[in-house]
Design a protein around this motif. Structure first.
Motif, PDB file in Angstrom:
ATOM      1  N   SER A  50    -124.007 -54.585 -25.051  1.00  0.00           N
ATOM      2  CA  SER A  50    -124.910 -53.195 -25.051  1.00  0.00           C
ATOM      3  C   SER A  50    -124.062 -51.985 -25.264  1.00  0.00           C
ATOM      4  O   SER A  50    -124.701 -50.893 -25.621  1.00  0.00           O
ATOM      5  N   SER A  51    -122.989 -51.937 -24.661  1.00  0.00           N
ATOM      6  CA  SER A  51    -122.050 -50.775 -24.747  1.00  0.00           C
ATOM      7  C   SER A  51    -121.651 -50.413 -26.451  1.00  0.00           C
ATOM      8  O   SER A  51    -121.361 -49.382 -26.720  1.00  0.00           O
TER       9      SER A  51
ATOM     10  N   THR B 184    -132.378 -55.865 -18.667  1.00  0.00           N
ATOM     11  CA  THR B 184    -132.326 -54.328 -19.432  1.00  0.00           C
ATOM     12  C   THR B 184    -131.111 -54.159 -20.314  1.00  0.00           C
ATOM     13  O   THR B 184    -131.148 -53.699 -21.388  1.00  0.00           O
ATOM     14  N   LEU B 185    -129.918 -54.799 -20.151  1.00  0.00           N
ATOM     15  CA  LEU B 185    -128.846 -54.718 -21.012  1.00  0.00           C
ATOM     16  C   LEU B 185    -129.131 -55.285 -22.088  1.00  0.00           C
ATOM     17  O   LEU B 185    -128.741 -54.876 -23.208  1.00  0.00           O
ATOM     18  N   LEU B 186    -130.129 -56.660 -22.050  1.00  0.00           N
ATOM     19  CA  LEU B 186    -130.262 -57.233 -23.284  1.00  0.00           C
ATOM     20  C   LEU B 186    -131.327 -56.498 -24.198  1.00  0.00           C
ATOM     21  O   LEU B 186    -131.460 -56.402 -25.299  1.00  0.00           O
TER      22      LEU B 186
ATOM     23  N   VAL C 169    -126.582 -51.002 -10.789  1.00  0.00           N
ATOM     24  CA  VAL C 169    -127.738 -51.712 -10.070  1.00  0.00           C
ATOM     25  C   VAL C 169    -127.682 -53.151 -10.150  1.00  0.00           C
ATOM     26  O   VAL C 169    -127.686 -53.959  -9.208  1.00  0.00           O
ATOM     27  N   MET C 170    -127.136 -53.632 -11.272  1.00  0.00           N
ATOM     28  CA  MET C 170    -126.883 -55.222 -11.372  1.00  0.00           C
ATOM     29  C   MET C 170    -126.048 -55.647 -10.626  1.00  0.00           C
ATOM     30  O   MET C 170    -126.095 -56.599  -9.803  1.00  0.00           O
ATOM     31  N   THR C 171    -124.859 -54.759 -10.281  1.00  0.00           N
ATOM     32  CA  THR C 171    -123.883 -55.303  -9.301  1.00  0.00           C
ATOM     33  C   THR C 171    -123.869 -54.789  -8.134  1.00  0.00           C
ATOM     34  O   THR C 171    -123.270 -55.550  -7.049  1.00  0.00           O
TER      35      THR C 171
ATOM     36  N   LEU D  31    -120.926 -60.441 -18.457  1.00  0.00           N
ATOM     37  CA  LEU D  31    -119.711 -59.471 -19.157  1.00  0.00           C
ATOM     38  C   LEU D  31    -120.215 -59.381 -20.687  1.00  0.00           C
ATOM     39  O   LEU D  31    -119.989 -58.338 -21.114  1.00  0.00           O
ATOM     40  N   TRP D  32    -120.574 -60.277 -21.340  1.00  0.00           N
ATOM     41  CA  TRP D  32    -120.895 -60.043 -22.605  1.00  0.00           C
ATOM     42  C   TRP D  32    -121.929 -59.288 -22.999  1.00  0.00           C
ATOM     43  O   TRP D  32    -122.185 -58.328 -23.794  1.00  0.00           O
ATOM     44  N   ALA D  33    -122.841 -59.202 -21.828  1.00  0.00           N
ATOM     45  CA  ALA D  33    -124.051 -58.420 -22.017  1.00  0.00           C
ATOM     46  C   ALA D  33    -123.745 -57.180 -21.992  1.00  0.00           C
ATOM     47  O   ALA D  33    -124.200 -55.907 -22.632  1.00  0.00           O
TER      48      ALA D  33
END
Length: 264
Positions: free
Chosen positions: A117-118, A61-63, A220-222, A111-113
């Motif tokens: 995304s931010s 989703t971040l992608l 949610v991811m973490t 981390l890069w995602a």
């Protein structure tokens, strides 16, 4: 479960439309940018596909935020150039699917995602066109027709993604969780009736809401594999609301500061 899928998202979209009607395009955009679609999809995926699948989908989703950046840049600029909504929307959606295909092949870390995304909504805000022409009022579709169409778009996406998740996999399921369904449901109608200025205002609000979506996906991811379901999604929802509120407040203050400078 099927009934909840069909009813929950349309009710959230109706809430967004009522907010926009009461408080204007920017505030409606903030609400539209929150995880009104990706949140319910993520919850249903967790229930139906499991926590591991949901965590992977939240990463993607971040992608999807990166893919949707193309849509958020293309549509306002085409509107500012005078193109109608029925040209701007398909081109912008092509940008989303092209971006989605590209980001799924990037091979970046979590981390890069999060970092990229931010930065995406900040990039969009910096690149949005300045439309100085006053908003116009054109021929508007009746609300009795428009609102059900907008609600049906959201319900259709949630149903389609969750039902197709077993063969889409966590990659495209995650990216499609960020499909710009609220853009499709709200922006063309504002474009047709109020003009390009309203489009830009809505996208400014949506970018503030994006930070809420990013916060939701990160939690949610973490946490979905380690926390009770109710706690994970409560924390994710709280993080989304807090992030959206803080960013929208900062953006409001920035707009007021810029307006004060122009007056001087």
């Amino acid at each position: 479960m099927m009934l909840v899928k069909i009813l929950l998202t349309p009710l959230l979209i109706l809430l967004c439309l009522l907010v926009a009607r009461r408080w204007g395009a920017f505030v409606g955009g903030v609400i539209a940018g929150l995880p009104l679609i990706s949140g319910p999809v993520s919850f249903f995926l967790t229930l139906e596909q499991g926590a591991v699948f949901s965590a992977a989908a939240s990463f993607n989703t971040l992608l999807g935020v990166l893919a949707c950046t193309a849509t958020a840049l293309i549509y306002p600029w085409l509107a500012a150039l005078g193109l109608p909504w029925y040209v701007a929307l398909p081109v912008a959606l092509c940008g989303f699917f092209g971006g989605g295909w590209g980001v799924l092949h990037l091979g970046i870390t979590a981390l890069w995602a999060v970092i990229l995304s931010s930065l995406a909504p900040a990039l969009v805000l910096a690149c949005l066109p300045t439309v100085v022409a006053p908003a116009r009022r054109g021929h508007a579709m009746s609300a009795w027709v428009r609102v059900p169409v907008q609600m049906a778009c959201g319900a259709g996406l949630v149903f389609a993604v969750t039902e197709a998740a077993h063969w889409l996999g966590p990659g495209w399921s995650g990216v499609l969780m960020f499909f710009p369904v609220m853009v499709c449901s709200i922006v063309p109608f504002a474009h047709a009736t109020l003009g390009a200025a309203a489009v830009v205002s809505i996208f400014r609000g949506i970018m503030a809401g994006w930070f809420g979506c990013i916060a939701f996906a990160v939690v949610v991811m973490t946490g979905v594999e380690h926390l009770p379901l109710w706690l994970c999604y409560s924390l994710a929802s709280g993080a989304a609301l807090l992030a959206g509120a803080v960013i929208s407040l900062l953006e409001r203050r920035l707009q007021q500061w810029q307006a004060a400078r122009q007056v001087r």
